[in-house]
Scaffold this active site. Structure first.
Site, mmCIF file in Angstrom:
data_model
loop_
_atom_site.group_PDB
_atom_site.id
_atom_site.type_symbol
_atom_site.label_atom_id
_atom_site.label_comp_id
_atom_site.label_asym_id
_atom_site.label_seq_id
_atom_site.Cartn_x
_atom_site.Cartn_y
_atom_site.Cartn_z
ATOM 1 N N LYS A 119 0.811 -1.222 0.000
ATOM 2 C CA LYS A 119 0.000 0.000 0.000
ATOM 3 C C LYS A 119 0.839 1.264 0.000
ATOM 4 O O LYS A 119 0.336 2.336 -0.320
ATOM 5 C CB LYS A 119 -0.975 -0.003 1.189
ATOM 6 C CG LYS A 119 -2.077 -1.027 0.980
ATOM 7 C CD LYS A 119 -3.208 -0.912 1.975
ATOM 8 C CE LYS A 119 -4.304 -1.892 1.572
ATOM 9 N NZ LYS A 119 -5.348 -2.039 2.565
ATOM 10 N N LYS A 204 -4.676 -9.557 -7.602
ATOM 11 C CA LYS A 204 -5.866 -9.829 -6.798
ATOM 12 C C LYS A 204 -7.005 -8.867 -7.158
ATOM 13 O O LYS A 204 -6.736 -7.704 -7.443
ATOM 14 C CB LYS A 204 -5.465 -9.617 -5.326
ATOM 15 C CG LYS A 204 -6.462 -10.044 -4.312
ATOM 16 C CD LYS A 204 -5.961 -9.695 -2.916
ATOM 17 C CE LYS A 204 -5.953 -8.192 -2.695
ATOM 18 N NZ LYS A 204 -5.778 -7.761 -1.316
ATOM 19 N N LYS A 207 -10.554 -3.600 -3.987
ATOM 20 C CA LYS A 207 -11.392 -2.387 -3.990
ATOM 21 C C LYS A 207 -10.617 -1.202 -4.535
ATOM 22 O O LYS A 207 -11.164 -0.342 -5.188
ATOM 23 C CB LYS A 207 -11.826 -2.047 -2.559
ATOM 24 C CG LYS A 207 -12.786 -3.040 -1.931
ATOM 25 C CD LYS A 207 -13.392 -2.441 -0.656
ATOM 26 C CE LYS A 207 -13.920 -3.500 0.268
ATOM 27 N NZ LYS A 207 -13.156 -3.655 1.496
HETATM 28 P P1 TYM Z 1 -11.017 -6.127 3.301
HETATM 29 O O1 TYM Z 1 -12.031 -5.092 3.637
HETATM 30 O O2 TYM Z 1 -9.947 -5.764 2.343
HETATM 31 O O3 TYM Z 1 -11.719 -7.419 2.741
HETATM 32 C C1 TYM Z 1 -12.807 -8.038 3.404
HETATM 33 C C2 TYM Z 1 -12.690 -9.549 3.252
HETATM 34 O O4 TYM Z 1 -12.674 -9.911 1.865
HETATM 35 C C3 TYM Z 1 -11.546 -10.742 1.591
HETATM 36 N N1 TYM Z 1 -11.074 -10.474 0.225
HETATM 37 C C4 TYM Z 1 -10.917 -11.403 -0.722
HETATM 38 N N2 TYM Z 1 -11.134 -12.738 -0.717
HETATM 39 C C5 TYM Z 1 -10.884 -13.410 -1.878
HETATM 40 N N3 TYM Z 1 -10.431 -12.830 -3.006
HETATM 41 C C6 TYM Z 1 -10.184 -11.494 -3.053
HETATM 42 N N4 TYM Z 1 -9.748 -10.924 -4.175
HETATM 43 C C7 TYM Z 1 -10.435 -10.722 -1.873
HETATM 44 N N5 TYM Z 1 -10.306 -9.407 -1.565
HETATM 45 C C8 TYM Z 1 -10.696 -9.276 -0.275
HETATM 46 C C9 TYM Z 1 -10.517 -10.327 2.628
HETATM 47 O O5 TYM Z 1 -9.556 -11.336 2.825
HETATM 48 C C10 TYM Z 1 -11.383 -10.088 3.850
HETATM 49 O O6 TYM Z 1 -11.640 -11.295 4.521
HETATM 50 N N6 TYM Z 1 -7.918 -6.096 7.229
HETATM 51 C C11 TYM Z 1 -9.210 -6.553 6.747
HETATM 52 C C12 TYM Z 1 -10.372 -6.058 7.575
HETATM 53 C C13 TYM Z 1 -10.305 -6.375 9.044
HETATM 54 C C14 TYM Z 1 -10.523 -7.627 9.622
HETATM 55 C C15 TYM Z 1 -10.412 -7.424 11.036
HETATM 56 C C16 TYM Z 1 -10.777 -8.907 9.126
HETATM 57 C C17 TYM Z 1 -10.081 -5.466 10.037
HETATM 58 N N7 TYM Z 1 -10.155 -6.114 11.244
HETATM 59 C C18 TYM Z 1 -10.558 -8.465 11.939
HETATM 60 C C19 TYM Z 1 -10.927 -9.952 10.034
HETATM 61 C C20 TYM Z 1 -10.811 -9.734 11.433
HETATM 62 C C21 TYM Z 1 -9.418 -6.028 5.337
HETATM 63 O O7 TYM Z 1 -8.838 -5.046 4.957
HETATM 64 O O8 TYM Z 1 -10.364 -6.708 4.644
#
Ligand code: TYM
Length: 338
Positions: A119, A204, A207
């Site tokens: 990032k 990947k 967003k």
């Molecule tokens: P975030 O908001 O980027 O994504 C949310 C969830 O979607 C999954 N994901 C994917 N899975 C498969 N293929 C993809 N291309 C893909 N892109 C995203 C992510 O793995 C995630 O499960 N850091 C985390 C948010 C967070 C969190 C937490 C998660 C904050 N605190 C505590 C679990 C527990 C994040 O940025 O996810």
């Protein structure tokens, strides 16, 4: 996926960022597993709006983004009578415990996080917000505050989960057993753990992307979804044997097979057996994605007209989450001598 044969309901916690439009990767890697787990575990799901502060954003859009994400999660099937859905910022223990985690983690550990490196690759580390650097400590706090046994996430969160486990173990070893050491629940390979960008299957689906043509947004018009799938990059070879699951040498086709397999509940190499032409595969992928997304979009529209309902769900969720998280925080404070 949890099993109903588990002796005690497992505590589940997961989160999603409200910034940017949710996409098919979020649905297949995480949200659908949250929905499946909710009847079997004691589940807490949060929209991590504090994490959203790590990047610039307009306050009104931020507020709306959090509500939109919560509404989407309800539309995707989370049932507030069965699980607890809340906004992270409405539960102060997350930020308070994050500080304790910052005083448990080392600088070197955080500097090794690949998401931080990715990032900051463009803008440089010097300009990055400190919150982006300490982000994994807040994430660890999100999880540990709930004594979560299990954390359903996509593959990209594996390193953050490993750090969370390390921090829990280190804290427990230093101050006495305080935290449950959580397990990452990542879909098994080929079942949605890492959905790739359709226009560049080596990247990947994300967003924050500069290749929106390959990201299937959950709010995209059906015609756009169909177009994006049909234009997905495949491979130059064709003919017998060209439709096969091989992520190394055929990333585009493999991503499509994985999408279809995940939606059908089949392994991608099995799915490949039914196809000899890319066009047929794409047509079926488009249909399956639309079948998954259209009901969510319909329900999202209905729920968007019920703003008070969504606000009530979040208020109740925050109360329940506060009860659990503040008790854990007190335990941690006592353990360290506060
Ligand atoms: P975030 O908001 O980027 O994504 C949310 C969830 O979607 C999954 N994901 C994917 N899975 C498969 N293929 C993809 N291309 C893909 N892109 C995203 C992510 O793995 C995630 O499960 N850091 C985390 C948010 C967070 C969190 C937490 C998660 C904050 N605190 C505590 C679990 C527990 C994040 O940025 O996810």
């Amino acid at each position: 996926m949890l099993s109903s044969a588990d002796p005690k309901p497992q505590r589940v916690l997961s989160g999603i960022q409200p910034t940017g439009e949710p996409h098919l990767g979020n649905l297949l890697g995480a949200i659908r597993y949250w929905v499946e787990d909710q009847t079997l575990g004691d589940c807490y799901y949060c929209v991590v709006d504090l994490h959203g502060l790590t990047v610039p954003g307009d306050p009104a859009e931020r507020r709306q983004g959090s509500l939109t994400m919560a509404t989407l999660l309800l539309a995707a099937g989370l049932d507030p009578d069965t699980c607890t859905l809340f906004l992270q910022s409405q539960v102060p223990a997350h930020s308070q415990l994050a500080w304790v985690m910052e005083c448990t983690a080392s600088f070197g550990e955080l500097a090794r996080m690949t998401q931080f490196k990715d990032k900051t690759a463009k803008g440089g580390e010097q300009a990055a917000r400190v919150g982006l650097f300490t982000y994994p400590c807040l994430m660890a706090a999100d999880i540990l505050a709930y004594d979560a046994d299990r954390v359903p996430v996509g593959e990209d969160q594996r390193q953050h989960l490993e750090l969370t486990r390390d921090l829990a173990q280190r804290f427990n070893a230093t101050y006495g057993t305080t935290f449950v050491v959580p397990q990452a629940a990542i879909p098994r390979p080929g079942r949605g753990a890492r959905i790739m960008n359709l226009a560049d299957p080596t990247r990947k689906m994300s967003k924050t992307t500069d290749l929106p043509a390959g990201v299937v947004g959950l709010f995209d018009e059906p015609a756009d979804i169909e177009r994006k799938v049909k234009r997905a990059v495949t491979d130059t070879d064709s003919g017998p044997g060209s439709v096969r699951y091989d992520r190394e040498s055929k990333p585009g086709v493999s991503n499509l097979l994985e999408l279809l397999g995940t939606l059908r509940g089949e392994d991608p190499d099995r799915v490949a057996e039914g196809y000899s032409r890319y066009g047929d595969l794409k047509a079926d992928v488009a249909r399956a994605v639309l079948d998954a997304v259209e009901p969510i979009q319909r329900r999202f529209k209905e729920l968007s007209a019920e703003r008070d309902y969504v606000a009530d769900v979040l208020a109740t969720g925050a109360r329940r989450a506060n009860d659990v998280a503040s008790a854990t925080l007190q335990r941690a404070y006592r353990a360290v001598g506060l």
